[in-house]
Scaffold this active site. Structure first.
Site, PDB file in Angstrom:
ATOM      1  N   ASN A 171       0.729  -1.268  -0.095  1.00  0.00           N
ATOM      2  CA  ASN A 171       0.085  -0.027  -0.122  1.00  0.00           C
ATOM      3  C   ASN A 171       0.956   1.239   0.120  1.00  0.00           C
ATOM      4  O   ASN A 171       0.310   2.350  -0.618  1.00  0.00           O
ATOM      5  CB  ASN A 171      -0.948  -0.152   1.151  1.00  0.00           C
ATOM      6  N   GLU A 188       7.996   2.457  14.415  1.00  0.00           N
ATOM      7  CA  GLU A 188       8.901   3.167  13.623  1.00  0.00           C
ATOM      8  C   GLU A 188       8.830   4.685  13.660  1.00  0.00           C
ATOM      9  O   GLU A 188       7.942   5.447  14.467  1.00  0.00           O
ATOM     10  CB  GLU A 188       8.305   3.084  12.024  1.00  0.00           C
ATOM     11  N   CYS A 230      -3.436   0.596   6.926  1.00  0.00           N
ATOM     12  CA  CYS A 230      -3.276  -0.107   8.005  1.00  0.00           C
ATOM     13  C   CYS A 230      -3.917   0.296   9.271  1.00  0.00           C
ATOM     14  O   CYS A 230      -4.616  -0.256   9.970  1.00  0.00           O
ATOM     15  CB  CYS A 230      -2.002  -0.589   8.434  1.00  0.00           C
ATOM     16  N   GLU A 270       5.168  -4.407  12.069  1.00  0.00           N
ATOM     17  CA  GLU A 270       4.051  -3.293  11.766  1.00  0.00           C
ATOM     18  C   GLU A 270       2.853  -4.114  10.905  1.00  0.00           C
ATOM     19  O   GLU A 270       3.172  -4.224   9.763  1.00  0.00           O
ATOM     20  CB  GLU A 270       4.565  -2.291  10.673  1.00  0.00           C
TER      21      GLU A 270
HETATM   22  P1  NDP Z   1       1.416  -9.531   3.632  1.00  0.00           P
HETATM   23  O1  NDP Z   1       1.377  -9.809   5.062  1.00  0.00           O
HETATM   24  O2  NDP Z   1       0.424 -10.403   2.672  1.00  0.00           O
HETATM   25  O3  NDP Z   1       2.577  -9.286   2.964  1.00  0.00           O
HETATM   26  C1  NDP Z   1       3.723  -8.455   3.457  1.00  0.00           C
HETATM   27  C2  NDP Z   1       5.162  -8.556   3.013  1.00  0.00           C
HETATM   28  O4  NDP Z   1       5.319  -9.955   3.558  1.00  0.00           O
HETATM   29  C3  NDP Z   1       5.014  -8.912   1.396  1.00  0.00           C
HETATM   30  O5  NDP Z   1       6.171  -8.497   1.005  1.00  0.00           O
HETATM   31  C4  NDP Z   1       4.839 -10.732   1.373  1.00  0.00           C
HETATM   32  O6  NDP Z   1       5.553 -10.782  -0.022  1.00  0.00           O
HETATM   33  C5  NDP Z   1       6.101 -10.861   2.513  1.00  0.00           C
HETATM   34  N1  NDP Z   1       5.695 -12.295   2.728  1.00  0.00           N
HETATM   35  C6  NDP Z   1       4.689 -13.139   2.664  1.00  0.00           C
HETATM   36  N2  NDP Z   1       4.863 -14.263   3.562  1.00  0.00           N
HETATM   37  C7  NDP Z   1       6.248 -14.151   3.930  1.00  0.00           C
HETATM   38  C8  NDP Z   1       6.897 -15.143   4.771  1.00  0.00           C
HETATM   39  N3  NDP Z   1       6.790 -16.332   4.958  1.00  0.00           N
HETATM   40  N4  NDP Z   1       8.252 -14.574   4.757  1.00  0.00           N
HETATM   41  C9  NDP Z   1       8.836 -13.438   4.805  1.00  0.00           C
HETATM   42  N5  NDP Z   1       8.181 -12.445   3.880  1.00  0.00           N
HETATM   43  C10 NDP Z   1       6.888 -12.832   3.698  1.00  0.00           C
HETATM   44  O7  NDP Z   1       0.540  -8.162   3.628  1.00  0.00           O
HETATM   45  P2  NDP Z   1       0.028  -7.298   2.131  1.00  0.00           P
HETATM   46  O8  NDP Z   1       1.287  -6.862   1.401  1.00  0.00           O
HETATM   47  O9  NDP Z   1      -1.140  -7.818   1.656  1.00  0.00           O
HETATM   48  O10 NDP Z   1      -0.242  -5.903   2.867  1.00  0.00           O
HETATM   49  C11 NDP Z   1      -1.456  -5.754   3.642  1.00  0.00           C
HETATM   50  C12 NDP Z   1      -1.391  -5.619   5.199  1.00  0.00           C
HETATM   51  O11 NDP Z   1      -0.163  -4.979   5.418  1.00  0.00           O
HETATM   52  C13 NDP Z   1      -2.623  -5.509   6.155  1.00  0.00           C
HETATM   53  O12 NDP Z   1      -2.775  -6.416   6.969  1.00  0.00           O
HETATM   54  C14 NDP Z   1      -2.117  -4.166   6.711  1.00  0.00           C
HETATM   55  O13 NDP Z   1      -2.748  -3.869   7.578  1.00  0.00           O
HETATM   56  C15 NDP Z   1      -0.531  -4.223   6.738  1.00  0.00           C
HETATM   57  N6  NDP Z   1       0.005  -2.960   7.020  1.00  0.00           N
HETATM   58  C16 NDP Z   1       0.478  -2.459   8.162  1.00  0.00           C
HETATM   59  C17 NDP Z   1       1.090  -1.248   8.109  1.00  0.00           C
HETATM   60  C18 NDP Z   1       1.505  -0.790   9.523  1.00  0.00           C
HETATM   61  O14 NDP Z   1       2.597  -0.007   9.557  1.00  0.00           O
HETATM   62  N7  NDP Z   1       1.142  -1.683  10.616  1.00  0.00           N
HETATM   63  C19 NDP Z   1       1.120  -0.460   7.324  1.00  0.00           C
HETATM   64  C20 NDP Z   1       0.789  -1.110   5.930  1.00  0.00           C
HETATM   65  C21 NDP Z   1       0.108  -2.323   5.804  1.00  0.00           C
HETATM   66  P3  NDP Z   1       4.436 -11.009  -1.159  1.00  0.00           P
HETATM   67  O15 NDP Z   1       3.460  -9.955  -1.050  1.00  0.00           O
HETATM   68  O16 NDP Z   1       5.310 -11.023  -2.288  1.00  0.00           O
HETATM   69  O17 NDP Z   1       3.705 -12.483  -0.852  1.00  0.00           O
END
Ligand code: NDP
Length: 485
Positions: A154, A459, A285, A251
Site C-alpha cells: 500500500n 517506526e 493499516c 508493523e
Molecule cells: P502480507 O502480509 O501479505 O505481505 C507483507 C510482505 O511480507 C510482502 O512483501 C510479502 O511478500 C511478504 N511475505 C509473505 N509471506 C512471507 C514469509 N513467510 N516470510 C517473509 N515474508 C513474507 O501483506 P500485504 O502486502 O497484503 O499488505 C497488507 C497488510 O499489511 C494489511 O494487513 C495491513 O494492515 C498491513 N500493513 C500494516 C502497516 C503498519 O504499519 N502497521 C502499514 C501498511 C500495511 P508478497 O506480497 O510478495 O507475498
C-alpha cells in the site's frame, strides 16, 4: 518525461541494477487498467546470496564513518527525492493505483521526510557516561549489522524509506524486499540513495514473493527483520526470526475504532471517518474502520456522510482531480467484495456503495454499512478496502469497552469537544497510535506502531533508533583489580 514503468533490471545490488532472468517472472499490473506495465524476476538463491554478501561486506566501513557523514548522504537523498517527487509519484500511482492527488503529497514526500529526519539525527546518536565512584562505565550505541525490510503493497516508497532511513542512520546495511504486487518504487529509492553517495551494497533491493522474504529472514547473516504486512505473515516472520534470536519490528494490520461523541463537530468527524476509511481506497493499516457514533448524532452523521460521499471523484488516478482510485489488485478487490457480501448477509444496512464500478481496472464504490453489531465479521476482521462500518453507542464507558474488544491495537481516534473526555478516552484506548479530533496523521516526528496483535516496535521518531541499534556497555576500572585468590 516520467520514469518508464519497466525497470532497468529486477534487483538493485551492490550499487547497480542486476538481472537474473532464471527467476520466476512476476507481472506488474496497473490497477487502473488491468494492463501489464512491467515484468520483474523473482530473486533466485544466487541473487539472495549476492545481496546478503554485498551488504555484509559494505556494512563495517559504513558504521565506521561519522554520523555527520552518514547523515549528509541521507539528507542529500531526501533532496533528490523531493526534486523528483512528480516522477516518483506518477510511478507510485501506476504501480499501486493510488490517486496522484495522494501520491504527490504522501509517498515520496513522506519517504524524503524520513531520510531528512534520520539524516539529521545520525550525528546525535551517542552513548552515555555512567559514573561509578572512582570507576565508571560508558555505553556505545552500535548498529545491529544487516537489517532486512519486507514491505506491504500500500505504501511502497514510504515503507522502503521508513525502514531504510533509520537503519542506515544507525550504521546498518539494509536489504529491502518489496511486495511482489508493487515492486517498482523501492528500486528508485535504492537508485537515489546511491546517487546521493551511499556506498555500494548498503541498500539492496531484491524482488520476490513470500518465499524470498522467508529465505532472507532465515539466513544467519541477517541480524534484524522489519516487516510491514498482515498479522498472519507477521506470525510466520516473527517465528522465523525467533529461531535466530533476531531483532524484529512488526508493523501489522488493524481494525481500529473511531469514536464520535455527540458533542463533536459534525463535519470534522465526518472528515475523520472519510480520511480513515477511503483514503488510498481504504488500503491503510491504521484505518478507523469501526466508526462508533453516539446514538444522538448517528442519523445526522450518516446523512452528512452520504452527502459528502457524493463529492468523491472516481477515475484515472493520474488525473489530479481524481480523489478515489482502484484497489491494488483483482485479488484484493475480490476479497473486499466478499466482505461486502458477508455484511449484507449478516443484516447490516447498506447506506451507500457495495459494488464494483463498471470500468476497466479494479474499482470498488466507497461503501458504508450502518446498524453494524460488534459480532459481525465486517466489524471484527480487517477488510483492507473502502468499507466503513458504523455502529451506535450510548455511554463513554460502553464505547471504550467495545472499541478495545479486539485482538488488534494499531490505532484509535476520538472526536469530541470535551477536552477532558478526549484525553481520558485516548488514555483508555488499547492502541499504539491515537488521534484526537483528527485521523491518520503520520508525521515522521511521532512514533508509529501497534499494540496487541498489531505489532512490536515503533517506526519513526527517536523511538525507531532503539530498534535499529544496540547498546554496548563498557566498564572501566581506574585502580588495581583484586580477586579472592
Ligand atoms: P502480507 O502480509 O501479505 O505481505 C507483507 C510482505 O511480507 C510482502 O512483501 C510479502 O511478500 C511478504 N511475505 C509473505 N509471506 C512471507 C514469509 N513467510 N516470510 C517473509 N515474508 C513474507 O501483506 P500485504 O502486502 O497484503 O499488505 C497488507 C497488510 O499489511 C494489511 O494487513 C495491513 O494492515 C498491513 N500493513 C500494516 C502497516 C503498519 O504499519 N502497521 C502499514 C501498511 C500495511 P508478497 O506480497 O510478495 O507475498
Amino acid at each position: 518525461m516520467t520514469y518508464p514503468t519497466q525497470p532497468k533490471a529486477s534487483h538493485f545490488i551492490d550499487g547497480a541494477y542486476v538481472e537474473d532472468d532464471t527467476g520466476t517472472p512476476i507481472e506488474v499490473i496497473c490497477p487502473a487498467t488491468g494492463a501489464v506495465i512491467a515484468t520483474v524476476h523473482e530473486a533466485t538463491p544466487a541473487i539472495v546470496d549476492r545481496a546478503i554478501a554485498s551488504a555484509r561486506a559494505a556494512q563495517a566501513a559504513w558504521a565506521a564513518m561519522t554520523g555527520t557523514e552518514r547523515g549528509r548522504i541521507l539528507r542529500r537523498a531526501a533532496a533528490i527525492m523531493r526534486d523528483r517527487n512528480h516522477d516518483l509519484s506518477v510511478l507510485e500511482t501506476r504501480d499501486t493505483g493510488k490517486p496522484y492527488q495522494e501520491t504527490s503529497v504522501a509517498d515520496a514526500t513522506s519517504g524524503a521526510d524520513a531520510l531528512e529526519y534520520f539524516g539529521g539525527m545520525a550525528a546525535t546518536l551517542t552513548g552515555q557516561h555512567i559514573p561509578l565512584g572512582e570507576n565508571w562505565a560508558y555505553t556505545r550505541r552500535e548498529p545491529l549489522g544487516l537489517c532486512v525490510g519486507i514491505g506491504a503493497w500500500n505504501y511502497p516508497t514510504q515503507i522502503a524509506c521508513w525502514k531504510g532511513a533509520p537503519a542506515l542512520a544507525c550504521g546498518n546495511a539494509m536489504i529491502f524486499k518489496p511486495s511482489e504486487t508493487t515492486p517498482l518504487c523501492a528500486l528508485k529509492v535504492a537508485e537515489i540513495l546511491h546517487e546521493a553517495g551511499l556506498p555500494a551494497g548498503l541498500y539492496n533491493v531484491i524482488q520476490g514473493r513470500g518465499a524470498v522474504g522467508a529465505s532472507l529472514v532465515g539466513d544467519a547473516r541477517v541480524d534484524k527483520v522489519s516487516l510491514t504486512g498482515s498479522v498472519p505473515t507477521g506470525r510466520k516472520v516473527y517465528a522465523a526470526a525467533a529461531a535466530g534470536i533476531k531483532h524484529v519490528t512488526m508493523e501489522l494490520g488493524g481494525k481500529s475504532p473511531l469514536l464520535v461523541f455527540d458533542d463533536a463537530d459534525l463535519d470534522s468527524a465526518v472528515s475523520g471517518a472519510i480520511l480513515g476509511n477511503f483514503y488510498s481506497s481504504g488500503q491503510v493499516c491504521s484505518n478507523g474502520t469501526r466508526v462508533f457514533v453516539q446514538n444522538g448524532m448517528r442519523e445526522a452523521f450518516l446523512a452528512r456522510l452520504a452527502e459528502r460521499l457524493r463529492g468523491v471523484v472516481i477515475g484515472d488516478p493520474l488525473d489530479p482531480a481524481v480523489n478515489f482510485g482502484p484497489m491494488v489488485s483483482e485479488a484484493q478487490m475480490n476479497i473486499v467484495l466478499g466482505y461486502v457480501e458477508q455484511g449484507r448477509a449478516e443484516g447490516a444496512r447498506l447506506v451507500c456503495g457495495g459494488g464494483r464500478i463498471d470500468r476497466p481496472g479494479f474499482y470498488l464504490e466507497p461503501t458504508v454499512f450502518a446498524d453494524v453489531t460488534d459480532d459481525m465479521v465486517i466489524a471484527r476482521e480487517e477488510i483492507f478496502g473502502p468499507v466503513m462500518a458504523v455502529l451506535g453507542f450510548d455511554t463513554e464507558d460502553e464505547a471504550i469497552a467495545r472499541a478495545n474488544a479486539t485482538e488488534f491495537g494499531l490505532a484509535a481516534g476520538v472526536f469530541t469537544s470535551d477536552l477532558a473526555r478526549a484525553h481520558r478516552v485516548a488514555a483508555a484506548f488499547e492502541a499504539g497510535t491515537c488521534f484526537i479530533n483528527s485521523y491518520n496523521d503520520a508525521p515522521v516526528e511521532v512514533p508509529f506502531g501497534g499494540a496487541k496483535l498489531s505489532g512490536v516496535g515503533r517506526e519513526n521518531a527517536a523511538a525507531a533508533i532503539e530498534h535499529y541499534s544496540q547498546l554496548k556497555s563498557v566498564f572501566v576500572r581506574m585502580g588495581a583489580l583484586e580477586a579472592p585468590f
